[in-house]
Design an enzyme around this catalytic site. Structure first.
Site, PDB file in Angstrom:
ATOM      1  N   LYS A   3       4.676   8.959  10.446  1.00 29.70           N
ATOM      2  CA  LYS A   3       3.690   8.484   9.471  1.00 29.70           C
ATOM      3  C   LYS A   3       3.942   7.013   9.118  1.00 29.70           C
ATOM      4  O   LYS A   3       3.022   6.273   8.818  1.00 29.70           O
ATOM      5  CB  LYS A   3       3.765   9.359   8.219  1.00 29.70           C
ATOM      6  CG  LYS A   3       2.788   8.970   7.124  1.00 29.70           C
ATOM      7  CD  LYS A   3       2.870   9.929   5.952  1.00 29.70           C
ATOM      8  CE  LYS A   3       2.144   9.417   4.738  1.00 29.70           C
ATOM      9  NZ  LYS A   3       2.286  10.333   3.595  1.00 29.70           N
ATOM     10  N   ASP A  56      -1.992  17.330   2.429  1.00 33.55           N
ATOM     11  CA  ASP A  56      -0.990  16.301   2.148  1.00 33.55           C
ATOM     12  C   ASP A  56      -0.256  16.074   3.464  1.00 33.55           C
ATOM     13  O   ASP A  56       0.550  16.901   3.888  1.00 33.55           O
ATOM     14  CB  ASP A  56      -0.039  16.817   1.059  1.00 33.55           C
ATOM     15  CG  ASP A  56       1.165  15.899   0.846  1.00 33.55           C
ATOM     16  OD1 ASP A  56       1.231  14.840   1.490  1.00 33.55           O
ATOM     17  OD2 ASP A  56       2.033  16.262   0.027  1.00 33.55           O
ATOM     18  N   GLU A  92      -2.252   9.429  -2.874  1.00 36.31           N
ATOM     19  CA  GLU A  92      -1.368  10.519  -3.291  1.00 36.31           C
ATOM     20  C   GLU A  92      -1.185  10.611  -4.817  1.00 36.31           C
ATOM     21  O   GLU A  92      -1.265  11.704  -5.362  1.00 36.31           O
ATOM     22  CB  GLU A  92      -0.017  10.413  -2.566  1.00 36.31           C
ATOM     23  CG  GLU A  92      -0.154  10.787  -1.099  1.00 36.31           C
ATOM     24  CD  GLU A  92       1.016  10.360  -0.227  1.00 36.31           C
ATOM     25  OE1 GLU A  92       2.024   9.883  -0.774  1.00 36.31           O
ATOM     26  OE2 GLU A  92       0.903  10.503   1.001  1.00 36.31           O
ATOM     27  N   ASP A 134       6.722   9.017  -7.265  1.00 39.95           N
ATOM     28  CA  ASP A 134       6.678   9.836  -6.049  1.00 39.95           C
ATOM     29  C   ASP A 134       7.759   9.390  -5.068  1.00 39.95           C
ATOM     30  O   ASP A 134       7.610   8.378  -4.389  1.00 39.95           O
ATOM     31  CB  ASP A 134       5.273   9.710  -5.433  1.00 39.95           C
ATOM     32  CG  ASP A 134       5.112  10.546  -4.171  1.00 39.95           C
ATOM     33  OD1 ASP A 134       6.109  11.127  -3.701  1.00 39.95           O
ATOM     34  OD2 ASP A 134       3.987  10.615  -3.648  1.00 39.95           O
TER      35      ASP A 134
END
Ligand code: AMP
Length: 566
Positions: free
Chosen positions: A68, A6, A145, A168
């Site tokens: 990211k 992850d 994800e 999330d």
């Protein structure tokens, strides 16, 4: 060995599959989470994770985090005078996870399944894959994800058909996905999200309150001071578990300052953030064509869902208690590890067929005739609509638009705007067609998009049967294998810290940071224990070092606590 990774905005982690199920791989410091932070010093020494995070507060110009968000973009990060892309920086994080996994598992790790937000476009997914390759990993699969989280929750083991929503909320991104499980097929029905919403925003609310209360002008603070204050706000946020207030403390120009916000004020100040959370939730439900009551389960993922305020909000929004049985920080990595095992066909797990959706619309640029008969370019014609279940293949017919047109340009685009120029350009295909009148030549364009987010564009000139195909390489990042090798070599000069020294380094950096935060007697005590630890390090006796490290860590914990309670 294959592992699941992850690669998070704030933290990254790795997991592997055992006969008893998936397990998290602790890093070289024994921690389960590795901060997605990179720092590079004057001697080209690369720091990744906790040590980099400590260094970020002391040397903000030599470190980077939250990269990211810029994955696949042209953004350049300057670290200690050198330039890196988000892809390069991510490769350092991945390399460290790989090395830590190898040392923990005692065998080489060559392959990985890496997760990306469902919302990542093609360019970002490919950049993630390349980051893995730069780190020396064969990237078996890029998995979204929410799919990984759903797998971790064992939703593939359910006997009946289920429909669930994955909520999330991480450090910097928010993703909501609706998945359906039936007949051994796990299908993502819809995804929506906000790439700029996460725990950082909640931290900012606490920070802003502190600055306002103490009349501190942000513009007059140095980068280093801001990094320190943000760190303190973050600590205050995470420490307030179950309490009824959020408290932030910081040492400021010799004074110890504190600010407290009660839960009601906090909820008031974060109302706008919660309003923003509602939008993607609504969009995903409407894209999937379902109502809240059709959802069987709600799964919470991401560190920010630990916040009681967030849990309360989700409970109220959906009218039920969400499932939190898997650690929200670990679900994605665990799911990626299971997916890796499925690829290797480990006998202890039943294989499920994964399907995903294409998170954005893919199409081409066309010209349309206006009412007065004029041709107007810059229009966008969707071919694969957003939230189409993939792998998918769709064909659309197109025709030449003017007499004697022999050249046809197919501009491959991604986005939701009606106008081509507002969407992201992915590539161009040029065709030569036989001469003729307008509308005489037909071109069939087929877009095929697979689970690994590779887009193949095929154009067929119907009159001649000629076919031209192109695998879309993104314009920002179309490195060839040779270029990749060259970049790998370029990055190889950078030295990653040897693991046995890393733990010492982290502690010394922590000591350095605490030194800046303490005064008086506490500072003197810190100085004494630090000097003692350094003396033992100089003697280079591994057994003594191990013991001294424990003592030093205890002392730092104690000093940090004293600082907090002061
Ligand atoms: P992730 O991107 O999923 O690793 O989530 C990281 C985010 O979760 C960061 O913004 C953290 O501040 C936040 N976070 C982690 N633990 C807690 C906690 N106990 N309370 C509040 N926020 C947390």
């Amino acid at each position: 060995m294959i592992i699941g990774i992850d690669l998070g905005t704030t933290n990254s982690l790795a997991a592997y599959y055992t006969d008893e199920g998936p397990k998290i791989i602790p890093n070289r410091l024994g921690e389960r989470l590795t901060p997605s932070v990179v720092s590079i010093d004057e001697d080209d020494q690369v720091y990744v994770g906790e040590s980099a995070r400590e260094r970020l507060a002391l040397h903000p110009d030599q470190g980077a985090h939250l990269f990211k968000r810029s994955m696949g973009s042209r953004k350049e990060f300057k670290l200690g005078g050198k330039t890196f892309s988000a892809q390069d920086l991510s490769s350092f994080v991945l390399r460290q996870l790989k090395e830590d996994a190898e040392s923990y598992l005692g065998e080489p790790v060559t392959e990985a399944v890496i997760s990306v937000p469902a919302y990542f476009n093609d360019i970002k997914r490919k950049a993630t894959k390349r980051a893995g390759e730069l780190a020396g990993l064969k990237v078996e699969r890029i998995i979204s994800e929410p799919t990984a989280a759903a797998i971790a929750y064992g939703l593939y083991q359910k006997q009946e058909d289920t429909r669930f929503l994955v909520f999330d909320l991480g450090g910097g991104t928010f993703d909501v996905s609706i998945l359906e499980y039936y007949d051994d097929i796990l299908e993502v029905r819809a995804v929506a999200g906000d790439n700029y919403l996460g725990g950082e925003d909640f931290t900012n609310v606490i920070l802003e309150h502190f600055l306002e209360e103490h009349h501190i002008d942000k513009d007059e603070c140095t980068d280093r001071e801001m990094a320190y204050l943000r760190n303190q706000a973050e600590k205050g946020k995470c420490a307030s578990q179950g309490e009824n207030s959020y408290r932030m403390q910081a040492l400021w120009h010799g004074d110890r300052l504190e600010s407290t916000m009660n839960r009601r004020d906090f909820e008031k100040k974060t109302r706008k953030l919660f309003d923003r959370i509602k939008q993607p939730v609504r969009r995903s439900l409407s894209d999937a064509g379902v109502k809240i009551r059709d959802i069987d389960e709600i799964v919470l993922v991401g560190g920010t869902t630990r916040m009681p305020t967030v849990r309360k909000f989700v409970g109220r929004l959906f009218g039920r208690v969400p499932d939190t049985s898997v650690n929200p920080d670990e679900a994605v990595a665990l799911g990626a590890a299971i997916q890796g095992a499925m690829k290797e066909r480990k006998s202890s797990i039943r294989e499920v067929i994964l399907t995903d959706v294409c998170p954005f619309t893919l199409g081409t640029e066309i010209s349309v005739k206006t009412e007065n008969g004029r041709l107007e370019g810059n229009h966008f014609c969707p071919i694969l609509e957003r939230n189409t279940v993939i792998p998918a293949s769709r064909t659309e017919k197109f025709f030449t638009v003017y007499d004697h047109q022999t050249q046809v340009e197919i501009h491959v685009l991604q986005g939701e705007s009606r106008f081509a120029s507002n969407n992201v350009s992915l590539g161009l295909l040029s065709l030569t067609v036989p001469d003729g009148r307008a509308g005489e030549q037909e071109i069939d364009i087929t877009y095929t998009y697979d689970v690994n987010a590779l887009l193949e564009v095929e154009a067929k000139i119907v009159s001649t049967g000629e076919i031209v195909t192109k695998l879309i390489k993104n314009q920002d990042n179309n490195m060839t294998m040779e270029e990749m090798q060259a970049r790998m070599q370029e990055l190889a000069y950078l030295k990653i810290h040897p693991r046995e020294k890393e733990a010492n380094k982290v502690l010394l950096l922590r000591g350095e940071r605490l030194y800046e935060e303490t005064t008086g007697e506490l500072r003197e005590q810190l100085e004494a224990v630090t000097r003692q630890f350094e003396r033992i390090l100089d003697r280079q006796d591994p057994d003594r070092i191990e013991e001294a490290r424990k003592d030093y860590e205890e002392a730092l914990d104690w000093i940090e606590e004293a600082l907090w309670l002061e």
